[in-house]
Design a protein around this motif. Structure first.
Motif, mmCIF file in Angstrom:
data_model
loop_
_atom_site.group_PDB
_atom_site.id
_atom_site.type_symbol
_atom_site.label_atom_id
_atom_site.label_comp_id
_atom_site.label_asym_id
_atom_site.label_seq_id
_atom_site.Cartn_x
_atom_site.Cartn_y
_atom_site.Cartn_z
ATOM 1 N N VAL A 145 0.846 -1.202 0.000
ATOM 2 C CA VAL A 145 0.000 0.000 0.000
ATOM 3 C C VAL A 145 0.879 1.250 0.000
ATOM 4 C CG1 VAL A 145 -1.622 1.352 1.383
ATOM 5 C CG2 VAL A 145 -2.005 -1.096 1.044
ATOM 6 N N LEU A 146 1.919 1.267 0.825
ATOM 7 C CA LEU A 146 2.838 2.411 0.839
ATOM 8 C C LEU A 146 3.577 2.531 -0.487
ATOM 9 C CD1 LEU A 146 4.360 2.275 4.430
ATOM 10 C CD2 LEU A 146 2.683 3.890 3.523
ATOM 11 N N GLY A 147 3.936 1.405 -1.080
ATOM 12 C CA GLY A 147 4.594 1.435 -2.381
ATOM 13 C C GLY A 147 3.721 2.073 -3.444
ATOM 14 N N VAL A 148 2.438 1.734 -3.454
ATOM 15 C CA VAL A 148 1.509 2.319 -4.431
ATOM 16 C C VAL A 148 1.331 3.808 -4.160
ATOM 17 C CG1 VAL A 148 -0.906 2.346 -5.149
ATOM 18 C CG2 VAL A 148 0.294 0.172 -4.922
ATOM 19 N N LEU A 149 1.202 4.197 -2.914
ATOM 20 C CA LEU A 149 1.019 5.617 -2.581
ATOM 21 C C LEU A 149 2.233 6.440 -2.977
ATOM 22 C CD1 LEU A 149 -0.704 5.417 0.916
ATOM 23 C CD2 LEU A 149 -1.743 6.047 -1.271
ATOM 24 N N PHE A 150 3.431 5.963 -2.706
ATOM 25 C CA PHE A 150 4.630 6.720 -3.051
ATOM 26 C C PHE A 150 4.863 6.751 -4.560
ATOM 27 C CE2 PHE A 150 6.130 5.942 1.429
ATOM 28 C CZ PHE A 150 6.037 7.271 1.796
ATOM 29 N N ARG A 151 4.485 5.693 -5.255
ATOM 30 C CA ARG A 151 4.652 5.674 -6.705
ATOM 31 C C ARG A 151 3.738 6.682 -7.356
ATOM 32 N NH1 ARG A 151 3.408 0.176 -9.011
ATOM 33 N NH2 ARG A 151 4.205 -0.272 -6.958
ATOM 34 N N ARG A 152 2.517 6.832 -6.824
ATOM 35 C CA ARG A 152 1.567 7.809 -7.377
ATOM 36 C C ARG A 152 2.058 9.238 -7.188
ATOM 37 N NH1 ARG A 152 -4.336 5.588 -5.589
ATOM 38 N NH2 ARG A 152 -4.436 3.899 -7.095
ATOM 39 N N LYS A 153 2.697 9.504 -6.062
ATOM 40 C CA LYS A 153 3.168 10.856 -5.774
ATOM 41 C C LYS A 153 4.486 11.162 -6.475
ATOM 42 C CE LYS A 153 0.878 11.364 -1.354
ATOM 43 N NZ LYS A 153 1.023 11.720 0.052
ATOM 44 N N GLY A 154 5.117 10.183 -7.047
ATOM 45 C CA GLY A 154 6.380 10.404 -7.756
ATOM 46 C C GLY A 154 7.601 10.441 -6.859
ATOM 47 N N VAL A 155 7.470 10.016 -5.614
ATOM 48 C CA VAL A 155 8.587 9.991 -4.686
ATOM 49 C C VAL A 155 9.373 8.711 -4.941
ATOM 50 C CG1 VAL A 155 9.262 9.955 -2.268
ATOM 51 C CG2 VAL A 155 7.263 11.273 -2.988
ATOM 52 N N ARG A 156 10.688 8.846 -5.080
ATOM 53 C CA ARG A 156 11.518 7.652 -5.328
ATOM 54 C C ARG A 156 12.500 7.431 -4.240
ATOM 55 N NH1 ARG A 156 12.490 7.384 -11.767
ATOM 56 N NH2 ARG A 156 10.329 7.542 -12.274
#
Length: 73
Positions: free
Chosen positions: A62-73
């Protein structure tokens, strides 16, 4: 070839299930957790560890999907 893969998969699943069963049977000591004033009922150690494993397996993706959507790498 397909039959060998199925046999290998069944053996791997069997080993994992036996390892989990051994873990549960070896960790039957009762404990109660306390965190910031909140306390749990007394349950076996294996219940808490299994619950935390499942919770981590849910929170991680879930955190992986949220960070991927925001563009944070």
């Amino acid at each position: 070839m397909r039959g060998a893969k199925r046999v290998a998969l069944v053996l791997i699943v069997l080993v994992v299930v036996l390892a989990i069963l051994a873990f549960i049977l070896e960790n039957q000591q009762g404990v109660a957790l306390s965190f910031f004033g909140w306390a749990t009922a007394q349950m076996p150690v294996s219940v808490f560890i299994t619950f935390s494993l499942i919770l981590g397996m849910v929170i991680g993706p879930v955190l992986g999907v949220l960070f991927r959507r925001k563009g944070v790498r």
